[in-house]
Design an enzyme around this catalytic site. Structure first.
Site, PDB file in Angstrom:
ATOM      1  N   HIS A 157       0.859  -1.183   0.000  1.00 39.12           N
ATOM      2  CA  HIS A 157       0.000   0.000   0.000  1.00 39.12           C
ATOM      3  C   HIS A 157       0.898   1.237   0.000  1.00 39.12           C
ATOM      4  CE1 HIS A 157       1.000  -0.644   4.186  1.00 39.12           C
ATOM      5  NE2 HIS A 157       0.485   0.531   4.536  1.00 39.12           N
TER       6      HIS A 157
ATOM      7  N   HIS B 246       1.312   3.865   2.176  1.00 37.87           N
ATOM      8  CA  HIS B 246       1.751   4.596   3.358  1.00 37.87           C
ATOM      9  C   HIS B 246       3.270   4.756   3.322  1.00 37.87           C
ATOM     10  CE1 HIS B 246      -2.083   3.816   5.967  1.00 37.87           C
ATOM     11  NE2 HIS B 246      -2.165   4.924   5.262  1.00 37.87           N
TER      12      HIS B 246
ATOM     13  N   ASP C   2       5.771   4.428   5.324  1.00 39.54           N
ATOM     14  CA  ASP C   2       6.716   3.441   5.841  1.00 39.54           C
ATOM     15  C   ASP C   2       6.866   2.234   4.917  1.00 39.54           C
ATOM     16  OD1 ASP C   2       4.050   2.803   6.561  1.00 39.54           O
ATOM     17  OD2 ASP C   2       4.693   1.552   8.228  1.00 39.54           O
TER      18      ASP C   2
END
EC number: 3.1.26.11
Length: 303
Positions: free
Chosen positions: A61, A63, A65
């Protein structure tokens, strides 16, 4: 054989001694990277596997991080001399984020091909790996991945001799090709044994446990799965943030009939991942908590 390295095991932010969660898979000489958080190239450099053979990146995904380390990795791959295309797979929004990150890595000696997936697709990764993905449950588009390295049936040399097949055709038959010689036609089925078990791996992170994940990881040799929280008291937090407890990850492994479970993506509040390992083992005994740089190999069952 598949070689696997957990380059980092932390979620949300890198910590001293713990890089962000990502996984590198090697099939033959070919590399595929799963997620790419900030600083990914640093533990990768320490590993010594090289960068030039990176052929694909699979993002769970978008995000930070899991994606913010992309420019640094692209620079390392470029400096290693790669000119062949690099394929990037991920959920809806991948192209937008990658294009933004590439503003600081605009000039590369290789083309990048971006493939946005909805879940349910099957595709090929470098090193003859067959991959598929399913949607995860994380509040934004997120994917879990499975990789299979299939194995050809054993070649029956005695059968080939009995059929008087010239030896120069054996390799072609073993690779599944029909051969015609002096008016005779030979099928691979004439000289190949029964189907053999290959090698399988599933990568699941940043999600609540959903039924699709059980099916994705069905009978895998290794399940690499997030363990954001280890304390059962953190279940409301896990639900609110769309993550899992160690015991929930173990529940996926048990329901899927996985052969072993490797926990990763630990919250910064988790100081000792061995606690997550203990909690998971109550549900699925063949569990261990990964450490940064952990490398292991998966071989065919007969070996």
């Amino acid at each position: 054989m598949l070689d696997i390295c957990l380059l980092g095991t932390c979620g949300m932010m890198p910590l001293p001694g713990r890089w962000l969660s990502c996984m590198l898979v090697r099939s033959g000489s070919h590399l595929t990277l799963f997620d790419c958080g900030e600083g990914t190239q640093v533990p990768w450099k320490s590993l010594g596997w090289g960068f030039r053979q990176l052929g694909a990146i699979c993002f769970s995904h978008m995000h930070a991080d899991h994606v913010a380390g992309l420019p640094g990795v692209l620079f390392m791959v470029a400096h290693a001399g790669r000119t062949e295309p690099l394929h990037i797979y991920g959920p809806h929004g991948t192209a937008y984020v990658v294009e933004g990150l590439r503003r600081i890595a605009a000039e590369l000696p290789f083309p990048i091909h971006i493939h946005e997936l909805k879940g349910g697709e099957q595709f090929e990764l470098p090193g003859k790996l067959q991959a598929r993905c399913v949607p995860a449950s994380h509040g934004i588009p997120c994917l879990a991945y499975r990789v299979d390295l299939h194995r050809q049936p054993a070649f029956q040399a005695d059968q080939a001799r009995a059929l008087d097949i010239p030896i120069q055709f054996w390799k072609r038959l073993q690779m599944g090709e029909t051969v015609t010689h002096e008016g005779r036609s030979f099928e691979p089925a004439n000289v190949l044994g029964e189907a053999r078990r290959g090698i399988s791996l599933a990568y699941i992170t940043d999600t609540r446990p959903v039924d699709a994940l059980h099916e994705l990881a069905r009978d895998v040799d290794l399940l690499v799965c997030e363990s954001m929280y280890d304390n059962p008291d953190d279940l409301p937090l896990a639900r609110a943030n769309s993550h899992m407890l160690a015991s929930e990850s173990a529940g996926i492994a048990k329901a899927a009939g996985a052969h072993q479970l490797l926990l990763t993506h630990f919250s910064p509040k988790v100081n000792d991942p061995s606690r997550a390992e203990k909690m998971a083992r109550r549900v699925f005994p063949n569990t261990r908590a990964a450490k940064d740089g952990l490398a292991l190999s998966l071989d065919y069952a007969e070996n």
